[in-house]
Structures are given as C-alpha cells and as structure tokens.
Design a protein around this motif. Structure first.
Motif, PDB file in Angstrom:
ATOM      1  N   ALA A 145       0.828  -1.207   0.000  1.00 18.61           N
ATOM      2  CA  ALA A 145       0.000   0.000   0.000  1.00 18.61           C
ATOM      3  C   ALA A 145       0.861   1.255   0.000  1.00 18.61           C
ATOM      4  N   ALA A 146       1.974   1.229   0.738  1.00 17.50           N
ATOM      5  CA  ALA A 146       2.855   2.395   0.803  1.00 17.50           C
ATOM      6  C   ALA A 146       3.524   2.662  -0.543  1.00 17.50           C
ATOM      7  N   LYS A 147       3.892   1.588  -1.237  1.00 16.46           N
ATOM      8  CA  LYS A 147       4.492   1.779  -2.559  1.00 16.46           C
ATOM      9  C   LYS A 147       3.491   2.397  -3.526  1.00 16.46           C
ATOM     10  N   ALA A 148       2.250   1.912  -3.474  1.00 15.23           N
ATOM     11  CA  ALA A 148       1.207   2.459  -4.342  1.00 15.23           C
ATOM     12  C   ALA A 148       0.956   3.931  -4.040  1.00 15.23           C
ATOM     13  N   ALA A 149       1.116   4.305  -2.764  1.00 14.64           N
ATOM     14  CA  ALA A 149       0.889   5.691  -2.359  1.00 14.64           C
ATOM     15  C   ALA A 149       2.141   6.553  -2.528  1.00 14.64           C
TER      16      ALA A 149
ATOM     17  N   GLY B 290      13.362  -9.468   6.249  1.00 15.54           N
ATOM     18  CA  GLY B 290      14.507  -9.017   5.477  1.00 15.54           C
ATOM     19  C   GLY B 290      14.269  -9.098   3.985  1.00 15.54           C
ATOM     20  N   ALA B 291      13.617 -10.171   3.533  1.00 16.75           N
ATOM     21  CA  ALA B 291      13.322 -10.309   2.107  1.00 16.75           C
ATOM     22  C   ALA B 291      12.392  -9.201   1.634  1.00 16.75           C
ATOM     23  N   LEU B 292      11.378  -8.898   2.427  1.00 17.48           N
ATOM     24  CA  LEU B 292      10.460  -7.810   2.065  1.00 17.48           C
ATOM     25  C   LEU B 292      11.190  -6.475   2.000  1.00 17.48           C
ATOM     26  N   ALA B 293      12.044  -6.223   2.980  1.00 16.26           N
ATOM     27  CA  ALA B 293      12.776  -4.956   3.008  1.00 16.26           C
ATOM     28  C   ALA B 293      13.678  -4.816   1.784  1.00 16.26           C
ATOM     29  N   ARG B 294      14.342  -5.886   1.407  1.00 13.98           N
ATOM     30  CA  ARG B 294      15.192  -5.835   0.214  1.00 13.98           C
ATOM     31  C   ARG B 294      14.366  -5.550  -1.033  1.00 13.98           C
ATOM     32  N   ASP B 295      13.217  -6.198  -1.135  1.00 18.47           N
ATOM     33  CA  ASP B 295      12.369  -5.998  -2.310  1.00 18.47           C
ATOM     34  C   ASP B 295      11.927  -4.542  -2.464  1.00 18.47           C
ATOM     35  N   TYR B 296      11.727  -3.861  -1.336  1.00 18.64           N
ATOM     36  CA  TYR B 296      11.214  -2.489  -1.373  1.00 18.64           C
ATOM     37  C   TYR B 296      12.297  -1.442  -1.112  1.00 18.64           C
ATOM     38  N   GLY B 297      13.545  -1.874  -0.935  1.00 16.43           N
ATOM     39  CA  GLY B 297      14.633  -0.915  -0.732  1.00 16.43           C
ATOM     40  C   GLY B 297      14.610  -0.223   0.612  1.00 16.43           C
ATOM     41  N   VAL B 298      14.189  -0.940   1.644  1.00 15.62           N
ATOM     42  CA  VAL B 298      14.074  -0.376   2.989  1.00 15.62           C
ATOM     43  C   VAL B 298      15.235  -0.871   3.848  1.00 15.62           C
ATOM     44  N   LYS B 299      15.844   0.018   4.621  1.00 10.15           N
ATOM     45  CA  LYS B 299      16.912  -0.350   5.545  1.00 10.15           C
ATOM     46  C   LYS B 299      16.311  -0.908   6.835  1.00 10.15           C
ATOM     47  N   ILE B 300      17.042  -1.836   7.474  1.00 13.90           N
ATOM     48  CA  ILE B 300      16.535  -2.470   8.700  1.00 13.90           C
ATOM     49  C   ILE B 300      17.508  -2.274   9.851  1.00 13.90           C
TER      50      ILE B 300
END
Length: 381
Positions: A117-121, A144-154
């Motif tokens: 939803a955040a990517k769409a927004a 971690g996999a989700l964060a990599r897919d969306y370019g988010v740091k953890i």
C-alpha cells in the motif's frame, strides 16, 4: 517481593569495576573496545559500537542510515517507546506495523500488505525497526526479504535478545538487516548498568556510528577535510552527540559477557518449567518460532482481558512483582497528538489487554518460581 527481573552481580564484576577506578582511564580507555569485541564475537558481527544506552544506539543507527526530515520510520507498536522516538529525534515521521498475535513480534504478512500500500501511495519507509519481543527474534528471513524488495533499511531492535538465535545463527549477525541494537539495562540478559551496542557487518556504517556517538569529532586524517595541523588536531565532520559508554560500564560488561551462555541457558530452563507448570491453567503461554531460540528476557502470560487487572493486582498482593510489557506506543498521548488512535493496530491492542510479565531472571530459584506459579493459579481460581 519477587521482582520480574533482576541483575546478577558477582565478585569478578565488582573487581573489574574497582580495577577501572584505580586505573588511568575512567572513559575512552581500553575497556570499551574490549567490550565491543566481546559483543561482536557473540553476535557474529564484524563491528560493534558501544554507547550509553540502547536508545542512543538506535538513534545513531538511524543517523548512520541517513534518516532525517521528510523520511519515514516504521516499527512495532509493542515495544518500549524508544523504538519509535528515535525516528522523531531524527526529524522523521513514524508509523507502525501490527504484530503477530502469537509472538507479539512484527507480523510479516501485515508488513507485506502495508509495504504494498505504501508503494502504491509513493510513501515507503526509509528505515524499519522490527523488535525482538521478550528475547525471541522476529521472522527476520521474511522481514529481510520484504525490506530488500522495497529498498528499505533495517535496524533490528534486539534490546531483549542478546544470546538468542535465528535459523541457528546468533541474533546480531545482521544477515537480514543493516544494524542490530542490544540493551544492557540491569533487567536485561547482560548488564552494564546502562548501555547499548550496535552491531553491523558494514565498516562504513560502523565508522559513522562511532562519529555520531562522540560529537561527530575525529582525529583520523582520512576523515578530515584538508591536512592535519599536528598531533593535537581534530575536526568535527558530523553533527554528533555525546553518547559514549564509560570504562566502568564496559568493564562490567566484559565480565558479564563471559556468562552470556549460562544466563540464556538458565532462562530457557526456567521458561520450560513455566511452560510445564502453567500448561493446565486458563492462560496463554509465550508463542515460539520453530526457527528461533529466545534468550527469554521476559516470560509473558496472557489472561482474559476482562480479568487482567484483577489478576495483576492479586499477584502484586501476593508479593509477585509482575509488570506489563508494553502499552502500545501509538496509544501514548504524544503519538495520539500526531494523529494515531486506539483501534488502528488491533493485534497489538489485543495483546496488551491480556499481557502480564511474570518473574524470570538468572537468579530465580525453582522454589521462588513455584511460588509464582502457585500465586498465578490462585489469582486465576
């Protein structure tokens, strides 16, 4: 009163602190690097940066990742307020991801839906802080996999979880994150009185955190602008803070770290005794991830929400020092003023309405634990 948590201080800890008091260095001496090395080794990380609290460690981690005004940080609503506050201290906006109802850790499915939803927004977070509640790692492979897919740091908030493991590897090795933060508060697994450490595999992130913990000042010519003017010379190259750990704290941490495995094994043994003793009572015991080993900073039972207050009060009246971890951050007055409201994260609020932390610490005797169990059984009767 049997407390819910308590430090374990032995003569070798006292001797180590006294040795520092007799030495030439009370700060910025050899004990802090020694403590950092001990934590890095235990966590399987190349770098560890020690500071005066886990809140400070979270703050410099976010600063090192470039979090600032206009950015967004997401964390769990079930955590101490520091996990969210560091985002605000960086000038960023903050939001939350609801928890798994079994573990009270960040829910990967809720995260996946929120990221989509955040990517769409067009408003993705820059930094995500999953919190390893009670000492059990979140499902960091999925997160971690989700964060990599969306370019988010953890940044893993492992304040509860030193000595724990995920997929057979120690929490803190940052296989699924950029930075991991540990706490060394007195009720945690290992203590430095107050203190925190950030681990990372990234040398540049480690250097940036080292700068931010000490005013942004360096004596390293490689980090300066222009030439050094001599052996006295330093430059401020970042806007930093004074988050340094003292030598006394680090010396305590060095000796405590030698007993990390002992502490975690004892906590797990006590947790297994609780599991067995509480199994037939009308309550929910802590959920487990098959791929994780908790360090069991906390043992949280859940009782019927309508009875939680009465059970809590009855246990306190019996001399059992129970507590509640945690009030959902988004319901705090400060965050309500930012627009958050009850009802936004129902799993977190449902967990909070039922949760009671019962005593669990290295020095808890089996006789005292049996006293806790008897008090719980009486309170629920």
């Amino acid at each position: 009163m049997i407390p819910y948590g308590r430090q374990d201080i032995r003569q070798e800890d006292i001797d180590a602190v006294v040795d520092v008091l007799k030495s030439d260095f009370l700060t910025q001496g050899p004990q802090v690097p020694a403590f950092e090395q001990a934590v890095a080794k235990a966590a399987g990380a190349r770098h560890a940066v020690a500071v005066n609290s886990a809140t400070s460690a979270l703050h410099i981690a976010c600063l090192a990742l470039g979090l600032g005004p206009g950015d967004l940080l997401w964390t769990s609503p079930i955590t101490f307020v520091a996990s969210a506050n560091v985002g605000r201290l960086c000038g960023a906006d903050v939001d939350f991801v609801d928890v798994d109802p079994d573990t009270a850790n960040m829910c990967p499915q809720a995260l996946a839906e929120k990221l989509a939803a955040a990517k769409a927004a067009g408003r993705l977070p820059k930094v995500l802080i999953p919190v390893h509640m009670c000492g059990q790692s979140c499902d960091m492979a999925a997160i971690g996999a989700l964060a990599r897919d969306y370019g988010v740091k953890i940044v893993e908030d492992a304040s509860h979880a030193i000595g724990g493991s995920f997929e057979g590897k120690p929490v803190g090795d940052c296989r699924h994150s950029d930075i991991t933060v540990f706490s060394f508060h007195p009720v945690k697994i290992v203590t430095t009185a107050e203190g925190g450490v950030a681990t990372t595999q990234d040398a540049d992130l480690a250097r940036r955190m080292e700068l931010f913990r000490s005013h942004g000042v360096t004596r390293d010519p490689a980090l300066m602008e222009g030439e050094s003017e001599g052996g006295w010379y330093y430059q401020q190259v970042e806007l930093g803070l004074n988050y340094r750990m003292t030598e006394l704290q680090a010396a305590l941490g060095v000796t405590q770290m030698t007993r990390l495995a002992e502490y975690v094994d004892r906590r797990n043994a006590l947790a297994e005794r609780y599991d067995a003793a509480l199994g037939n009572l009308p309550l929910k015991r802590p959920g487990r991830l098959a791929q994780a080993r908790s360090s069991f900073h906390l043992y949280v039972i859940r009782v019927e929400a309508a009875r939680r207050r009465a059970v809590f009060d009855a246990l306190r009246a019996e001399g059992i020092g129970v507590n509640v971890h945690y009030i959902p951050v988004h319901t705090q007055p400060y965050y309500r003023r930012l627009g958050f409201a009850p009802g936004q994260f129902p799993q977190a609020e449902g967990y909070y309405a039922q949760a009671i932390s019962i005593p669990l610490y290295h020095g808890l005797t089996e006789a005292a634990q049996d006293q806790v169990v008897a008090a719980v059984e009486k309170a629920l009767a």
